[in-house]
Every structure is written in structure tokens, then in C-alpha cells.
Design an enzyme around this catalytic site. Structure first.
Site, short mmCIF file in Angstrom:
data_model
loop_
_atom_site.label_atom_id
_atom_site.label_comp_id
_atom_site.label_asym_id
_atom_site.label_seq_id
_atom_site.Cartn_x
_atom_site.Cartn_y
_atom_site.Cartn_z
N TYR A 219 -30.75 29.49 -49.55
CA TYR A 219 -29.70 30.12 -49.78
C TYR A 219 -29.66 30.31 -51.21
O TYR A 219 -29.53 29.46 -52.16
CB TYR A 219 -28.55 29.43 -49.38
CG TYR A 219 -27.32 30.23 -49.11
CD1 TYR A 219 -27.03 30.75 -47.77
CD2 TYR A 219 -26.27 30.55 -50.26
CE1 TYR A 219 -25.97 31.67 -47.78
CE2 TYR A 219 -25.33 31.35 -50.07
CZ TYR A 219 -24.89 31.86 -48.58
OH TYR A 219 -24.01 32.69 -48.53
N TYR A 311 -21.22 27.68 -41.24
CA TYR A 311 -20.66 28.05 -42.65
C TYR A 311 -19.69 26.98 -42.97
O TYR A 311 -19.18 26.94 -44.26
CB TYR A 311 -19.65 29.19 -42.39
CG TYR A 311 -20.57 30.71 -42.40
CD1 TYR A 311 -22.01 30.48 -42.09
CD2 TYR A 311 -20.02 31.84 -42.42
CE1 TYR A 311 -22.92 31.77 -42.23
CE2 TYR A 311 -20.89 33.05 -42.30
CZ TYR A 311 -22.18 32.80 -41.91
OH TYR A 311 -22.92 34.15 -42.01
#
Length: 349
Positions: A219, A311
Site C-alpha cells: 500500500y 479498512y
């Protein structure tokens, strides 16, 4: 006789011509034309398909849709080519939209590693490295950091979530085939950025089978201060987007923002029952405030399956009860979750 209005590649619209079918030597384009027409007719009148007689001209709305679909296809192919030019890893990137007329995002720039904002320094050179001849059996970088080597001989992660990964770095004497160099080699799998049919926008699916506990992607994005993340978070709330990921391994000074700058992970959707798990990684930069964020598979993921992560998942592997503290769901407005999991919490945050 059927005639087709042809736009000639490399020529302006003023040179378009009507051609009979026997003059067209482009079976793929003709198949796409037929598919696009069928898809449009199947969607009109709330899914009630209508048909046209062969001797009727196409309605302007159908013709407009087919032209837009063709232009979208060209734009997505160009974007796919650009993504593959920019990426620095083995796995290929594909783009697919069979759902709507959405084209490439207009304000997204592909990067392969963190992009520091002004005032933030990323030290990307280690000060020491190992001198192992076999990093599996000698006192390697993880041992020096007081943790276990993260991988087994099948390149699968064997440590629990919350345990940091210390890979061999540019100062180490082991070669590129060292078994403790996994994340730094980048994504090894061919992935597809695709338009979802459940209202979640773009998503990412794997085109090949991924073994459980395998590294899938990092990420990445802009590295910003937590104060700047708070400011941007207010703006993102109004747009209903979520791209902030707190680097909270040891402190909470910095955040990764993948809204404008990022890699394939920018398009990975949330799930309350994800198939990817977050791990903190240290390679050349050993600053514990700035870990790299790696996503590993939690189970076997079959070809064609969408990739997801939670998330609300911290680098420690825990789920936060206070969604304003941990990214990437760093939001103050509650967003309804569409993941469809049996264990769905109802909201992204």
C-alpha cells in the site's frame, strides 16, 4: 444490405465512410459492436430487452452508446499501457470495465513507492546489513531486530499479524535470491483493475491463483503528517472516499494518502471478511515511525476473485473500535458498507 459507418484510424471524422459488411476485415471490432449493441438493448427500460429489425437504422441513443463504449475501450487500453510502463514489478496490470461508461480516473498518478511530502524525509539506505551465507540458518536482519524471520521456504509468511517484518536490505551481503527478500521484489501476480457491479466503483481481482500467506502488494501513496491527514480527511469525507492509512506501528506521526498517488492498492475495496492482511515491513528504512505496508493473502485466493482488505485493520492486525484513529477508514462521516460479507459490520468506519 447492411452498412456500417466506419471511423478510419488516423483520419479525421470528415473522412468517415459507410461500408457494406463484406468490406470490413475486422472481426474483433464487429464482435465488440454487436456485444455493445446487445448490452445496451438489455439495459434499457429497466432491464426489459428490446429488439431491432435488421432493416432498421440504429436509434441515435444506441449509436451514441456504442461510440462512447468504443472511446472508453481505447482510453482504458491506453491507461493499461501507461500503468504497465510505470510499474516496476513482475506482475502485469490489466484494466476492465464491462459495467458502465466510466473511464480512467482523471486525477490519479501511479507510483511504486512512498512519495514524501515537503518536510518529510524518508531515509532509504540502511546503515548496516547481514553477512549471512544462508539467511535461514544464521543470525540475520530479523534476529538483529529481535524478531523472527518472517517467511518459510515456500515464501509464505509464518509470523502472526502485528509482528513486524525485517527483510534483508541494500547493505546485506546476501544476493537477490535471498529468501528474506519478498516484499522488496514487488507484486509477482497479474492483477486486474475492474469496474464492480455492486456499486463499489473500481476493484482489483487476481488473474492467477494466489497461495495462502503469500505477499500480494504494497500500500503506497503520499506520506503526510497526521495533522495534514486530519485536514485532508475532512475534505475526503465530503466526497465519500477513503484512502488514508495511518502508520501507527510505534507512533502516530505519519499517514499514507493514496488518493492521488498510489499503485494497484488504491483500487482495492474494503471487506469485513477480507482475503488480505496488513503487515508492517522494514527494509532499507529502519525508522519505526515509517514502516512499509504490505498486504498478504489470508487464504488461497482463486483466479478471478476480488482482492479485499479491512479498512479498519491496523498494522498490528487488530480492528479499531474508534474509527477516527486508524486508517484507511479515517473518517468522521459513517459510510454504509457494501461488502456483502456474512460478518459485515454495516459501515466502513
Amino acid at each position: 444490405m447492411e452498412y456500417y459507418l466506419v471511423k478510419w484510424k488516423g483520419w479525421p471524422d470528415s473522412t468517415n465512410t459507410w461500408e457494406p459488411l463484406q468490406n470490413l476485415k475486422c472481426p474483433l471490432l464487429l464482435q465488440q459492436f454487436s456485444n455493445d449493441k446487445h448490452n445496451y438493448l438489455s439495459q434499457v427500460k429497466k432491464g426489459k430487452a428490446i429488439t431491432l429489425n435488421n432493416n432498421e437504422a440504429l436509434e441515435p441513443a444506441i449509436a451514441e452508446y456504442i461510440v462512447k463504449k468504443a472511446k472508453q475501450r481505447i482510453a482504458l487500453q491506453r491507461w493499461q499501457d501507461e500503468l504497465n510502463r510505470r510499474k516496476n514489478h513482475k506482475g502485469m496490470i490489466f484494466v476492465e470495465n464491462t459495467v458502465d461508461l466510466e473511464g480512467p480516473p482523471s486525477d490519479f498518478y501511479y507510483i511504486n513507492e512512498y512519495k514524501p511530502t515537503p518536510g518529510i524525509s524518508l531515509v532509504n539506505e540502511a546503515t548496516f546489513g547481514c553477512s549471512c551465507t544462508d539467511c535461514f540458518f544464521e543470525k540475520c536482519c530479523p534476529a538483529e531486530a529481535g524478531v523472527l524471520l518472517a517467511y518459510n521456504k515456500n515464501q509464505q509468511i509464518k509470523i502472526p499479524p502485528g509482528t513486524p517484518i525485517y527483510e534483508c536490505n541494500s547493505r546485506c551481503q546476501c544476493g537477490p535470491d535471498c529468501p528474506n527478500r519478498i516484499v522488496q521484489k514487488g507484486t509477482q501476480y497479474s492483477l486486474c483493475i475492474f469496474r464492480t457491479s455492486n456499486g463499489c466503483g473500481w476493484g482489483v481481482k487476481t488473474l492467477v491463483k494466489i497461495k495462502r500467506m503469500s505477499f500480494v502488494m504494497e500500500y503506497v501513496g503520499e506520506v503526510i503528517t497526521s495533522e495534514e491527514a486530519e485536514r485532508r480527511g475532512q475534505l475526503y469525507d465530503n466526497k465519500g472516499i477513503t484512502y488514508l492509512f495511518d502508520l501507527d506501528y510505534e507512533s502516530d506521526e505519519f499517514t499514507v494518502d493514496a488518493a492521488r498517488y498510489g499503485n494497484v492498492s488504491h483500487f482495492v475495496n474494503h471487506s469485513c471478511d477480507p482475503n488480505l492482511q496488513v503487515f508492517n515491513v522494514f527494509i532499507d528504512n529502519l525508522d519505526t515511525r515509517l514502516p512499509r505496508i504490505a498486504l498478504f493473502s489470508t487464504r488461497t485466493i482463486n483466479a478471478g476473485e476480488e482482492l479485499t482488505f479491512d479498512y479498519q485493520m491496523k498494522g498490528s492486525g487488530d480492528i479499531s473500535s474508534d474509527s477516527t484513529d486508524y486508517g484507511p477508514a479515517k473518517k468522521r462521516v459513517r459510510t454504509v458498507c457494501k461488502c456483502g460479507a456474512m460478518t459485515c459490520r454495516g459501515y466502513l468506519n
